[in-house]
Design an enzyme around this catalytic site. Structure first.
Site, PDB file in Angstrom:
ATOM      1  N   CYS A 110       0.790  -1.228   0.000  1.00  0.00           N
ATOM      2  CA  CYS A 110       0.000   0.000   0.000  1.00  0.00           C
ATOM      3  C   CYS A 110       0.828   1.287   0.000  1.00  0.00           C
ATOM      4  CB  CYS A 110      -0.952   0.005   1.192  1.00  0.00           C
ATOM      5  SG  CYS A 110      -2.050  -1.413   1.211  1.00  0.00           S
ATOM      6  N   HIS A 165      -2.514   8.106   6.686  1.00  0.00           N
ATOM      7  CA  HIS A 165      -2.786   6.803   6.089  1.00  0.00           C
ATOM      8  C   HIS A 165      -4.243   6.449   6.350  1.00  0.00           C
ATOM      9  CE1 HIS A 165      -1.915   2.941   4.413  1.00  0.00           C
ATOM     10  NE2 HIS A 165      -2.178   2.290   5.540  1.00  0.00           N
ATOM     11  N   GLU A 201      -1.488   5.147  14.355  1.00  0.00           N
ATOM     12  CA  GLU A 201      -0.978   6.291  13.604  1.00  0.00           C
ATOM     13  C   GLU A 201      -1.090   7.571  14.431  1.00  0.00           C
ATOM     14  OE1 GLU A 201      -1.319   8.437   9.214  1.00  0.00           O
ATOM     15  OE2 GLU A 201      -2.809   6.925   9.785  1.00  0.00           O
ATOM     16  N   LYS A 260      -8.983   8.499   2.345  1.00  0.00           N
ATOM     17  CA  LYS A 260      -9.663   7.210   2.165  1.00  0.00           C
ATOM     18  C   LYS A 260     -11.117   7.271   2.611  1.00  0.00           C
ATOM     19  CE  LYS A 260      -5.520   4.263   2.604  1.00  0.00           C
ATOM     20  NZ  LYS A 260      -4.493   5.274   2.920  1.00  0.00           N
ATOM     21  N   HIS A 293      -9.664   2.612  -0.170  1.00  0.00           N
ATOM     22  CA  HIS A 293      -8.255   2.239  -0.143  1.00  0.00           C
ATOM     23  C   HIS A 293      -7.881   1.593  -1.476  1.00  0.00           C
ATOM     24  CE1 HIS A 293      -4.391   1.045   1.058  1.00  0.00           C
ATOM     25  NE2 HIS A 293      -4.637   0.550   2.256  1.00  0.00           N
ATOM     26  N   PHE A 336       1.462  -3.231   4.555  1.00  0.00           N
ATOM     27  CA  PHE A 336       1.774  -4.576   5.001  1.00  0.00           C
ATOM     28  C   PHE A 336       3.248  -4.856   4.729  1.00  0.00           C
ATOM     29  CE2 PHE A 336      -2.397  -7.237   5.085  1.00  0.00           C
ATOM     30  CZ  PHE A 336      -2.915  -6.390   6.027  1.00  0.00           C
TER      31      PHE A 336
END
Length: 433
Positions: A184, A323, A334, A355, A360, A419
């Protein structure tokens, strides 16, 4: 003095670069294909207006899926951009990336590069690439009572590198050509690496960004099996993605592409090119902790690395594009990392998640969000976080709820955490000659 290489033809030869006189890198072109709009004006108006682009999936049957919604591009007509052979050759993610790149190159006046194309590179990011063609090939072999022929275009369609190659071929760009995959954060890392190439004098310009088209039945079910997709809001899709809200239930899959033309200031000045902003810093690291769970230390360190690279203090940042996935785990982590970097300012610093508007888009998300951050700096405006109706007590930030907000932004961060613990943070700064 750093020894790093020696010209476009000798990319890995010895260079001599004085780190105190490195090239400033500016943005001279922008292109986008997104669920909220596929022109720069439409994209910004969608972000500024807080218009949700999450909707019911209609391209395939979702009856067996707990999540039945996604951020889908609805204003893209492949017939308007490609002939029959090109449509057969290009997966949807390649089509998105190529169209966004052509728009960025047109804005930067880089469409004709026969003379010095070796001084320009392409660096694109994607997470899953040609996932649709993988599924079609598998079905041809295994989904029926007997094998069926596989489409002759399968291999060129499934290649992750198809998007960067298509851009280079269409524009005649003969410099370095890479496709980067860090899940991502792919698009963010692609933009950051492109900046480094230019800083070091390897190239004068790079077309960079990310493209993804992952809204397929197989991938929807795979993410759903992992338990991270929103399942509660199928009947009200626009309310599904809820970053920082205590009732958030997961993220929403999306598709799209965003591409920037980065260029050395020297090159831009010589060409009298438009300048939309400066990319001033890049922080990339790995949590080295978990394949699926982010690590607060790594996330905080990536932001610090970006600020150090830009040689600016945390007090100089006026906005953070987070994010902000809307998952139970990511959002508070975060926010804690932001507190570690920005201290007491964290409760007043505008922090929003794009997002919340379009979902996403995997490897393209960080590129779409980089563009959103650039536009926020240009317009002195923080776009909103939708659906943050009841701020989670663990997310002690200002999420810019409901409506966009005019605010002076001299510099901003774009956060991307993937990830595998692969983090990418970009610093955009208002252009000042």
């Amino acid at each position: 003095m750093l020894i790093v290489g020696g010209g476009p033809a000798g990319l890995f030869a010895n260079w001599s670069v004085n780190l105190k006189t490195i090239q400033r890198v500016v943005v001279t072109g922008r292109g986008v294909v997104s669920p909220v709009g596929s022109s720069i004006q439409d994209y910004w108006e969608g972000l500024f207006g807080g218009i949700s682009a999450v909707r019911k999936i209609t391209s395939f049957d979702t009856a067996k899926s707990a999540c039945q919604i996604a951020g889908i591009v609805t204003d893209f007509d492949a017939d308007a951009h490609f002939n029959f052979r090109e449509k057969k050759s290009y997966e949807r993610f390649t089509q998105f990336g190529l169209v966004a790149a052509l728009r960025a190159a047109e804005e930067a006046n880089l469409l004709d590069q026969d003379g010095d194309s070796g001084e320009i590179g392409v660096m694109m990011g994607t997470g899953v690439g040609g996932i649709t063609s993988y599924a079609q090939a598998y079905d041809a072999l295994y989904a029926g009572p007997e094998e069926r022929p596989i489409d002759v275009y399968t291999i060129p369609r499934i290649m992750n590198s198809a998007v960067s190659s298509a851009i280079a071929i269409r524009l005649g760009i003969k410099g370095p050509n890479f496709t980067l995959n860090t899940a991502c954060s792919s698009g963010g890392n692609a933009v950051g690496q492109a900046m480094q190439w230019i800083r070091e004098g390897r190239l004068r310009a790079v077309i960079c960004g990310g493209a993804e088209a992952p809204v397929t039945y197989g991938l929807l079910r795979a993410w759903d099996a992992l338990g991270v997709l929103s399942r509660k809001y199928n009947e009200t899709p626009e309310t599904a993605c809820r970053p920082f809200d205590k009732n958030r239930s997961g993220f929403v899959l999306a598709e799209g592409a965003a591409v920037l033309v980065l260029e050395s200031l020297e090159s831009a000045n010589k060409r009298n090119a438009p300048v939309f902003g400066e990319i001033a810093g890049f922080g990339s690291n790995c949590d080295a902790s978990s394949l699926t769970n982010p690590d607060e230390n790594g996330v905080a360190e990536s932001m610090k690395l970006a600020l150090d690279d830009a040689e600016i203090s945390p007090d100089s940042i006026g906005y953070i594009n987070a994010h902000g996935t809307g998952t139970r785990l990511n959002d508070p982590l975060e926010c804690r990392a932001i507190h570690r970097v920005f201290g007491d300012r964290s409760v007043k610093l505008p922090v929003s998640s794009s997002k919340s508007l379009f979902g996403h888009a995997m490897g393209a998300s960080s590129a779409l969000e980089a563009l959103a951050t650039l536009l926020a700096v240009q317009n002195d405006c923080a776009p909103p976080t939708l659906n943050c109706d009841d701020l989670d007590p663990e997310c002690v930030i200002d999420p810019v709820p409901y409506n966009s907000r005019k605010v002076q932004i001299e510099a901003a961060l774009s956060n991307s955490f993937a990830f595998g613990g692969s983090n990418a943070v970009l610093v955009f700064r208002k252009w000042k000659p």
